[in-house]
Enzyme design. Structure first.
Site, PDB file in Angstrom:
ATOM      1  N   HIS A  58      55.296  37.319  23.904  1.00 39.55           N
ATOM      2  CA  HIS A  58      54.862  38.564  23.271  1.00 39.55           C
ATOM      3  C   HIS A  58      54.909  38.466  21.749  1.00 39.55           C
ATOM      4  O   HIS A  58      54.028  38.978  21.064  1.00 39.55           O
ATOM      5  CB  HIS A  58      55.722  39.734  23.754  1.00 39.55           C
ATOM      6  CG  HIS A  58      55.406  40.185  25.134  1.00 39.55           C
ATOM      7  ND1 HIS A  58      56.121  41.183  25.764  1.00 39.55           N
ATOM      8  CD2 HIS A  58      54.462  39.796  26.024  1.00 39.55           C
ATOM      9  CE1 HIS A  58      55.618  41.384  26.976  1.00 39.55           C
ATOM     10  NE2 HIS A  58      54.613  40.548  27.161  1.00 39.55           N
TER      11      HIS A  58
ATOM     12  N   GLU B 112      62.371  41.343  21.453  1.00 40.69           N
ATOM     13  CA  GLU B 112      61.282  40.931  20.571  1.00 40.69           C
ATOM     14  C   GLU B 112      61.597  41.272  19.121  1.00 40.69           C
ATOM     15  O   GLU B 112      61.297  40.494  18.216  1.00 40.69           O
ATOM     16  CB  GLU B 112      59.965  41.563  21.036  1.00 40.69           C
ATOM     17  CG  GLU B 112      59.491  40.953  22.350  1.00 40.69           C
ATOM     18  CD  GLU B 112      58.500  41.799  23.114  1.00 40.69           C
ATOM     19  OE1 GLU B 112      57.891  42.723  22.529  1.00 40.69           O
ATOM     20  OE2 GLU B 112      58.338  41.540  24.323  1.00 40.69           O
TER      21      GLU B 112
ATOM     22  N   TYR C  33      53.683  49.117  24.636  1.00 40.75           N
ATOM     23  CA  TYR C  33      54.331  49.200  25.943  1.00 40.75           C
ATOM     24  C   TYR C  33      53.966  50.481  26.687  1.00 40.75           C
ATOM     25  O   TYR C  33      53.850  50.480  27.909  1.00 40.75           O
ATOM     26  CB  TYR C  33      55.855  49.058  25.810  1.00 40.75           C
ATOM     27  CG  TYR C  33      56.269  47.618  25.687  1.00 40.75           C
ATOM     28  CD1 TYR C  33      56.488  46.848  26.817  1.00 40.75           C
ATOM     29  CD2 TYR C  33      56.407  47.029  24.439  1.00 40.75           C
ATOM     30  CE1 TYR C  33      56.852  45.518  26.713  1.00 40.75           C
ATOM     31  CE2 TYR C  33      56.777  45.696  24.323  1.00 40.75           C
ATOM     32  CZ  TYR C  33      56.990  44.948  25.459  1.00 40.75           C
ATOM     33  OH  TYR C  33      57.337  43.629  25.354  1.00 40.75           O
TER      34      TYR C  33
END
Length: 118
Positions: free
Chosen positions: A58, A110, A68
């Site tokens: 990602h 992330e 998301y």
């Protein structure tokens, strides 16, 4: 799921390898990830390697936290379409909650990766 998402949010196509869409490998990876998550919902530690791999992918493709919700909406809509009447409001609420929890895990990881690379 992807058909729904790309129809409602065509800009999301930039995040995906369209060859992987055409040959079915991306949908297969998603299905595997969903199954793995559902299987290990009570043991998130077992998902650590999958989360790590997906989070790095990602970051490589510049996924942003706000994306998301788009994926989640599309996924839940697809589940309703495929499963039909079997999907009760309670089942959908549980999947929505489960998706949101996993999304938060990815967003946090992330963010850490983006920070390390900065």
């Amino acid at each position: 799921m992807y058909e729904i998402m790309f129809k409602n949010h065509p800009e999301m196509q930039e995040q995906f390898n369209m060859n992987d869409q055409a040959n079915g490998s991306q949908p297969a990876r998603l299905a595997t990830a969903i199954y793995t998550y559902a299987t290990h919902i009570d043991n998130l530690e077992a998902l650590k390697s999958m989360v790590e791999k997906v989070a790095h992918r990602h970051v490589e493709t510049h996924v942003q936290p706000e994306q998301y919700s788009i994926v989640g909406e599309s996924l839940l809509e697809a589940m309703k379409d495929v499963l039909g009447e079997v999907v009760t409001d309670e089942v959908m609420a549980a999947w929505k909650e489960a998706y949101q929890l996993l999304a938060e895990v990815f967003i946090k990881r992330e963010h850490q990766i983006y920070e390390q690379e900065a």
